[in-house]
Design a protein around this motif. Structure first.
Motif, PDB file in Angstrom:
ATOM      1  N   LEU A   1     -11.194   7.541  15.832  1.00  0.00           N
ATOM      2  CA  LEU A   1      -9.810   7.872  15.535  1.00  0.00           C
ATOM      3  C   LEU A   1      -9.796   8.990  14.494  1.00  0.00           C
ATOM      4  CD1 LEU A   1      -6.763   7.254  15.855  1.00  0.00           C
ATOM      5  CD2 LEU A   1      -6.981   5.748  13.873  1.00  0.00           C
ATOM      6  N   PRO A   2      -9.509  10.236  14.899  1.00  0.00           N
ATOM      7  CA  PRO A   2      -9.406  11.316  13.913  1.00  0.00           C
ATOM      8  C   PRO A   2      -8.118  11.151  13.100  1.00  0.00           C
ATOM      9  CG  PRO A   2      -9.784  12.155  16.149  1.00  0.00           C
ATOM     10  CD  PRO A   2      -9.380  10.726  16.277  1.00  0.00           C
ATOM     11  N   LEU A   3      -8.239  11.282  11.786  1.00  0.00           N
ATOM     12  CA  LEU A   3      -7.078  11.165  10.907  1.00  0.00           C
ATOM     13  C   LEU A   3      -6.745  12.541  10.359  1.00  0.00           C
ATOM     14  CD1 LEU A   3      -5.054   9.207   9.618  1.00  0.00           C
ATOM     15  CD2 LEU A   3      -6.644   8.953   7.700  1.00  0.00           C
ATOM     16  N   ALA A   4      -5.552  13.024  10.678  1.00  0.00           N
ATOM     17  CA  ALA A   4      -5.104  14.342  10.240  1.00  0.00           C
ATOM     18  C   ALA A   4      -4.403  14.239   8.884  1.00  0.00           C
ATOM     19  CB  ALA A   4      -4.143  14.929  11.280  1.00  0.00           C
TER      20      ALA A   4
ATOM     21  N   GLU B   1      -0.219   6.402  12.557  1.00  0.00           N
ATOM     22  CA  GLU B   1      -1.673   6.291  12.557  1.00  0.00           C
ATOM     23  C   GLU B   1      -2.120   4.832  12.519  1.00  0.00           C
ATOM     24  OE1 GLU B   1      -0.586  10.305  10.952  1.00  0.00           O
ATOM     25  OE2 GLU B   1       0.139   8.251  10.713  1.00  0.00           O
ATOM     26  N   SER B   2      -1.384   4.006  11.782  1.00  0.00           N
ATOM     27  CA  SER B   2      -1.698   2.585  11.733  1.00  0.00           C
ATOM     28  C   SER B   2      -1.552   1.955  13.110  1.00  0.00           C
ATOM     29  CB  SER B   2      -0.784   1.882  10.724  1.00  0.00           C
ATOM     30  OG  SER B   2      -1.116   0.527  10.590  1.00  0.00           O
ATOM     31  N   ALA B   3      -0.502   2.341  13.833  1.00  0.00           N
ATOM     32  CA  ALA B   3      -0.302   1.826  15.193  1.00  0.00           C
ATOM     33  C   ALA B   3      -1.399   2.324  16.130  1.00  0.00           C
ATOM     34  CB  ALA B   3       1.075   2.239  15.704  1.00  0.00           C
TER      35      ALA B   3
ATOM     36  N   LEU C   1      -4.462   3.066  15.297  1.00  0.00           N
ATOM     37  CA  LEU C   1      -5.660   2.307  14.978  1.00  0.00           C
ATOM     38  C   LEU C   1      -5.627   0.929  15.625  1.00  0.00           C
ATOM     39  CD1 LEU C   1      -8.321   1.948  13.490  1.00  0.00           C
ATOM     40  CD2 LEU C   1      -7.035   1.391  11.416  1.00  0.00           C
ATOM     41  N   ALA C   2      -4.466   0.317  15.623  1.00  0.00           N
ATOM     42  CA  ALA C   2      -4.332  -1.001  16.244  1.00  0.00           C
ATOM     43  C   ALA C   2      -4.664  -0.942  17.728  1.00  0.00           C
ATOM     44  CB  ALA C   2      -2.909  -1.519  16.048  1.00  0.00           C
ATOM     45  N   VAL C   3      -4.172   0.086  18.407  1.00  0.00           N
ATOM     46  CA  VAL C   3      -4.414   0.233  19.843  1.00  0.00           C
ATOM     47  C   VAL C   3      -5.892   0.489  20.116  1.00  0.00           C
ATOM     48  CG1 VAL C   3      -3.961   1.685  21.858  1.00  0.00           C
ATOM     49  CG2 VAL C   3      -2.072   1.009  20.362  1.00  0.00           C
ATOM     50  N   VAL C   4      -6.482   1.418  19.365  1.00  0.00           N
ATOM     51  CA  VAL C   4      -7.890   1.758  19.573  1.00  0.00           C
ATOM     52  C   VAL C   4      -8.788   0.558  19.306  1.00  0.00           C
ATOM     53  CG1 VAL C   4      -9.787   3.201  18.740  1.00  0.00           C
ATOM     54  CG2 VAL C   4      -7.526   4.197  19.079  1.00  0.00           C
ATOM     55  N   PHE C   5      -8.428  -0.237  18.302  1.00  0.00           N
ATOM     56  CA  PHE C   5      -9.280  -1.367  17.938  1.00  0.00           C
ATOM     57  C   PHE C   5      -9.232  -2.485  18.969  1.00  0.00           C
ATOM     58  CE2 PHE C   5     -10.835  -4.564  14.715  1.00  0.00           C
ATOM     59  CZ  PHE C   5     -12.044  -3.936  14.501  1.00  0.00           C
ATOM     60  N   GLN C   6      -8.226  -2.485  19.817  1.00  0.00           N
ATOM     61  CA  GLN C   6      -8.200  -3.459  20.908  1.00  0.00           C
ATOM     62  C   GLN C   6      -9.151  -3.068  22.039  1.00  0.00           C
ATOM     63  OE1 GLN C   6      -6.713  -6.311  20.516  1.00  0.00           O
ATOM     64  NE2 GLN C   6      -5.919  -5.609  18.542  1.00  0.00           N
TER      65      GLN C   6
ATOM     66  N   CYS D   1       0.839  -1.189   0.000  1.00  0.00           N
ATOM     67  CA  CYS D   1       0.000   0.000   0.000  1.00  0.00           C
ATOM     68  C   CYS D   1       0.879   1.245   0.000  1.00  0.00           C
ATOM     69  CB  CYS D   1      -0.927   0.020   1.218  1.00  0.00           C
ATOM     70  SG  CYS D   1      -1.993  -1.425   1.358  1.00  0.00           S
ATOM     71  N   PRO D   2       1.528   1.600  -1.126  1.00  0.00           N
ATOM     72  CA  PRO D   2       2.444   2.737  -1.139  1.00  0.00           C
ATOM     73  C   PRO D   2       1.766   4.048  -0.787  1.00  0.00           C
ATOM     74  CG  PRO D   2       1.958   1.972  -3.372  1.00  0.00           C
ATOM     75  CD  PRO D   2       1.443   0.937  -2.432  1.00  0.00           C
ATOM     76  N   GLU D   3       0.437   4.114  -0.949  1.00  0.00           N
ATOM     77  CA  GLU D   3      -0.256   5.333  -0.583  1.00  0.00           C
ATOM     78  C   GLU D   3      -0.234   5.586   0.922  1.00  0.00           C
ATOM     79  OE1 GLU D   3      -1.498   2.618  -1.754  1.00  0.00           O
ATOM     80  OE2 GLU D   3      -3.551   2.198  -1.116  1.00  0.00           O
ATOM     81  N   LEU D   4       0.196   4.615   1.701  1.00  0.00           N
ATOM     82  CA  LEU D   4       0.257   4.779   3.149  1.00  0.00           C
ATOM     83  C   LEU D   4       1.624   5.240   3.624  1.00  0.00           C
ATOM     84  CD1 LEU D   4      -1.875   1.770   4.417  1.00  0.00           C
ATOM     85  CD2 LEU D   4      -2.493   4.171   4.243  1.00  0.00           C
ATOM     86  N   ILE D   5       2.405   5.801   2.759  1.00  0.00           N
ATOM     87  CA  ILE D   5       3.672   6.403   3.166  1.00  0.00           C
ATOM     88  C   ILE D   5       3.412   7.365   4.319  1.00  0.00           C
ATOM     89  CG2 ILE D   5       5.326   8.184   2.454  1.00  0.00           C
ATOM     90  CD1 ILE D   5       5.577   6.784  -0.201  1.00  0.00           C
TER      91      ILE D   5
END
Length: 337
Positions: free
Chosen positions: A140-143, A25-27, A29-34, A16-20
């Motif tokens: 999770l707000p994404l800036a 934010e990925s981390a 999301l992982a924490v919030v989803f737990q 997913c190169p668009e996630l540069i």
């Protein structure tokens, strides 16, 4: 589902190169989803919500968990929402991705709430410009991207189009200015890269500085949804999802052209149409959609992203309020309000 977000080193950026630049934010999301079976990623249109959630869902799928997805953007009514979401549920452990809920937020919230109550093994990831408001929801707000990452993404998109950006100081500075002019929004950077086969970075920056230049950047192709073909379409979609008071305040706040306080917003923008209390409520609504940002983490200090301001300014002129609001901002800056 503990541990389903454990990252395999390098896999997300490879696929997913668009996630540069989105590892933080990925981390998060992982924490919030737990913590919750329902997580909604919210933020400004074009900020990359769908891409972040898609990367998370891909990692979940590699654990063997069933992943189902529903794109609400292609649906047109409450009944379709309930049918589409209802068909995805199962008794086993499962992840459901509900994408682009904006125009049917209430039925999506109701359908998701019913499914979560009926299927204890179900977890749900949602993308929307504002929260669902469903019980148990974590948000999770994404800036927008950080500047350095935005420059890297612009360079990648240009390279994919066969236009490598020069690595000299002048082009790096110009690329940074392009990214800032476009609020470091992934969607906007992709649209800007599409102009580089025909324009130099300097010429592109000049074009973006013209009235409406950033909003007119266009992306074509059969796979590009209408709301993503230009930033004007993208922000127009957000505009349609706002309530009337938020739309009016969006236009009026565009007159500030920079950082301002909540108190200033109330003083400058209130009148018979927008009471002071209504302004305060509408500010919160715009913040919740990423249309206003806190500056340096300070809730009292706000700014409007530049392209959002451009869109609001067009509406302010259309409403015939441009001169009056600019005068009120000037009076506020001189301590006369």
């Amino acid at each position: 589902m503990a541990g389903i977000f454990d990252r395999e080193e390098g896999c997300a950026h490879h696929k997913c190169p668009e996630l540069i630049g989105r590892s933080r934010e990925s981390a998060q999301l992982a924490v919030v989803f737990q913590r919750s079976r329902l997580v909604t990623v919210v933020g400004l249109g074009g900020v990359g919500k769908s891409a972040l959630v898609a990367e998370a869902a891909e990692r979940v799928a590699r654990t063997g968990t069933t992943v189902m997805a529903v794109d609400i953007a292609v649906l047109s009514g409450t009944e379709q929402v309930f049918q589409a979401i209802g068909r995805t549920a199962a008794d086993q452990e499962q992840l459901l991705v509900v994408d682009n809920c904006d125009h049917l937020l209430a039925p999506a919230a109701a359908a998701v709430g019913q499914l979560l109550a009926s299927f204890p093994g179900l977890r749900v990831l949602v993308t929307a410009r504002r929260r669902l408001g469903t019980a148990g929801e974590q948000v999770l707000p994404l800036a927008p991207m950080r500047l350095g990452d935005a420059v890297r993404l612009l360079a990648l998109r240009a390279h994919q189009l066969g236009v490598p950006l020069a690595d000299d100081e002048e082009d790096r500075v110009t690329a940074g200015r392009i990214c800032l002019r476009l609020d470091c929004l992934p969607l906007a950077l992709g649209l800007a890269a599409g102009r580089l086969p025909d324009l130099s970075p300097r010429e592109l920056l000049v074009q973006l500085s013209e009235t409406g230049g950033s909003l007119d950047l266009a992306g074509l192709g059969p796979d590009v949804p209408c709301r993503h073909r230009t930033l004007r379409h993208c922000h127009g979609w957000s505009h349609e999802q706002c309530i009337a008071q938020e739309r009016l305040l969006w236009a009026r706040l565009s007159a500030f052209g920079g950082t301002f306080t909540r108190t200033a917003a109330e003083k400058v923008c209130q009148d018979a149409q927008l009471s002071r209390a209504t302004v305060a409520s509408a500010v919160n609504g715009l913040v919740g959609q990423g249309l206003l940002e806190h500056v340096n983490g300070r809730p009292e200090l706000l700014r409007m992203p530049r392209t959002v301001q451009d869109y609001g300014a067009e509406w302010l002129a259309r409403l015939g309020e441009e001169t009056r609001l600019l005068e009120r901002v000037l009076m506020w800056s001189r301590g006369l309000l």
